[in-house]
Every structure is written in C-alpha cells, then in structure tokens.
Design a protein around this motif. Structure first.
Motif, short mmCIF file in Angstrom:
data_model
loop_
_atom_site.label_atom_id
_atom_site.label_comp_id
_atom_site.label_asym_id
_atom_site.label_seq_id
_atom_site.Cartn_x
_atom_site.Cartn_y
_atom_site.Cartn_z
N GLU A 33 0.85 -1.19 0.00
CA GLU A 33 0.00 0.00 0.00
C GLU A 33 0.88 1.24 0.00
N LEU A 34 0.57 2.16 -0.88
CA LEU A 34 1.22 3.46 -0.94
C LEU A 34 0.41 4.41 -0.08
N CYS A 35 1.08 5.06 0.88
CA CYS A 35 0.41 5.99 1.78
C CYS A 35 0.86 7.41 1.44
N LEU A 36 -0.10 8.27 1.13
CA LEU A 36 0.19 9.66 0.79
C LEU A 36 -0.17 10.55 1.98
N ARG A 67 2.38 14.93 -7.70
CA ARG A 67 3.40 15.88 -8.15
C ARG A 67 4.60 15.88 -7.21
N PRO A 68 5.71 16.51 -7.63
CA PRO A 68 6.85 16.68 -6.73
C PRO A 68 6.44 17.41 -5.45
N GLY A 69 7.04 17.01 -4.35
CA GLY A 69 6.71 17.55 -3.04
C GLY A 69 5.77 16.65 -2.26
N GLN A 70 5.18 15.66 -2.93
CA GLN A 70 4.26 14.74 -2.24
C GLN A 70 5.02 13.88 -1.25
N CYS A 71 4.54 13.83 0.00
CA CYS A 71 5.12 12.98 1.03
C CYS A 71 4.43 11.62 0.97
N TYR A 72 5.22 10.56 1.15
CA TYR A 72 4.65 9.22 1.05
C TYR A 72 5.47 8.20 1.84
N GLY A 73 4.91 7.04 2.00
CA GLY A 73 5.56 5.89 2.61
C GLY A 73 4.82 4.64 2.15
N ARG A 100 14.59 9.62 -3.17
CA ARG A 100 15.62 10.61 -3.49
C ARG A 100 15.64 11.74 -2.47
N ALA A 101 14.62 11.79 -1.61
CA ALA A 101 14.56 12.77 -0.53
C ALA A 101 13.64 12.25 0.56
N ILE A 102 13.94 12.64 1.79
CA ILE A 102 13.07 12.35 2.93
C ILE A 102 12.94 13.61 3.75
N SER A 103 11.88 13.68 4.54
CA SER A 103 11.66 14.86 5.36
C SER A 103 10.91 14.46 6.61
N GLY A 104 11.14 15.21 7.65
CA GLY A 104 10.45 14.97 8.90
C GLY A 104 11.35 14.30 9.90
N PRO A 105 11.08 14.52 11.17
CA PRO A 105 11.92 13.95 12.23
C PRO A 105 11.51 12.53 12.60
N ALA A 133 2.99 8.43 12.70
CA ALA A 133 3.18 9.72 13.37
C ALA A 133 4.61 9.93 13.84
N ASP A 134 5.36 8.84 13.97
CA ASP A 134 6.68 8.92 14.57
C ASP A 134 7.85 8.82 13.59
N CYS A 135 7.57 8.65 12.32
CA CYS A 135 8.70 8.46 11.39
C CYS A 135 8.67 9.46 10.23
N PRO A 136 9.86 9.71 9.64
CA PRO A 136 9.92 10.61 8.49
C PRO A 136 9.21 10.02 7.29
N LYS A 137 9.00 10.84 6.28
CA LYS A 137 8.33 10.41 5.06
C LYS A 137 9.25 10.59 3.86
N SER A 138 9.06 9.77 2.86
CA SER A 138 9.76 9.92 1.58
C SER A 138 9.07 11.05 0.82
N ILE A 139 9.79 11.66 -0.12
CA ILE A 139 9.23 12.78 -0.88
C ILE A 139 9.48 12.58 -2.37
N VAL A 140 8.46 12.80 -3.18
CA VAL A 140 8.61 12.79 -4.64
C VAL A 140 9.39 14.06 -5.01
N VAL A 141 10.42 13.89 -5.86
CA VAL A 141 11.24 15.05 -6.26
C VAL A 141 11.18 15.29 -7.76
N GLU A 142 11.50 16.52 -8.13
CA GLU A 142 11.65 16.91 -9.53
C GLU A 142 13.08 16.55 -9.93
N PRO A 143 13.27 15.66 -10.90
CA PRO A 143 14.62 15.18 -11.21
C PRO A 143 15.47 16.13 -12.06
N ALA A 144 14.87 17.14 -12.67
CA ALA A 144 15.63 18.05 -13.52
C ALA A 144 16.57 18.90 -12.68
N PHE A 145 17.74 19.14 -13.19
CA PHE A 145 18.72 19.94 -12.47
C PHE A 145 18.44 21.41 -12.71
#
Length: 145
Positions: A33-36, A67-73, A100-105, A133-145
């Motif tokens: 299951e993908l959690c957004l 879209r990019p910026g979406q947090c997921y796990g 490619r990125a994670i966010s949150g404590p 509630a206790d773990c960081p989330k993965s983030i969708v990123v924009e791959p273009a430099f």
C-alpha cells in the motif's frame, strides 16, 4: 485518485512531468500500500492506495495526479514468521529505500518497533500500533537539475 498500472523498471518514485510512477521490490510481500501524506509531520494518511501490479517481485503503480513535493511511505503485507526471517507488519510505515529525498523527524517511541517492547516473547512478538506519526516520510522530487 486515479491509479494506473505503471511500470516496474525504475525503482522508487519517478516524476515524469505529468505524473509519478511508484515501484518497490518485495519478493515475499503479498500486498503493498502506498500511503500519501499532506505533510511530512502528519501521522494521518491523506490516501492509502493498494499498488495494483506486481512484476517479478516489483510492486508498481502510476498516479497521474501526484506531483513533486508529495510525502509518502509504504505499508507492506506478508507473512509474520520471524523464525523464517519474515517480519511483515503493515502497521509500520516504511520509508522508500529508493527515495531521493526524505523529510520529517524521527520521534522515538515504542510504536516504531515491529515487536512489543517488554513482551515475554521479546522480538518474536508483533506490535500492531501505527508508526506513521513517529517516522519521516519519503518525498517525490523533480529530477531536472
């Protein structure tokens, strides 16, 4: 939310300019299951989507509205058989190992453990508390430099 089959070839969350393909390898998983999440510090999912396809152990889906910026796990279902090396527990939110990125404590709590701390069966027990509630989330990123 629209969910299309997607493809298994690039692991992780891949934004293509129109939507995001999600692909995760789990050889012994029986469902993924993908959690957004609306925010990285949120413990409540905005959506939970079963990945509809599995190709050679890679679970995948394409979400044209993500879209990019979406947090997921992920939550991965499968056998809970510690003696056989399997400790699947969908109550535990997992970071994408290909993110490619994670966010949150990390908020250290017993809910992060897959087993019940202090249980007589020690790490062979299973803890079914939600860890989102206790773990960081993965983030969708924009791959273009």
């Amino acid at each position: 939310m629209r969910v299309w089959p997607g493809h298994p070839t690039t692991l992780g969350a891949t934004w293509d300019g129109e939507g995001t393909n999600f692909a995760l390898f789990s050889e012994h998983g029986t469902a993924v299951e993908l959690c957004l999440f609306d925010r990285a510090d949120s413990g409540v999912e905005a959506a939970r989507i079963a990945l509809p396809e599995c190709t050679d152990g890679v679970w995948h889906a394409y979400l044209p509205d993500v879209r990019p910026g979406q947090c997921y796990g992920y939550r991965v279902h499968g056998p809970y058989a510690p003696a056989d090396g399997h400790r699947f527990n969908p109550a535990k939110l997992l970071l994408d190992p290909y993110a490619r990125a994670i966010s949150g404590p990390v908020q250290w709590s017993d809910a992060l453990y897959g087993y019940t701390v202090g249980h007589p069966d020690a790490d062979l027990s299973r803890d079914d508390r939600d860890s989102a509630a206790d773990c960081p989330k993965s983030i969708v990123v924009e791959p273009a430099f």
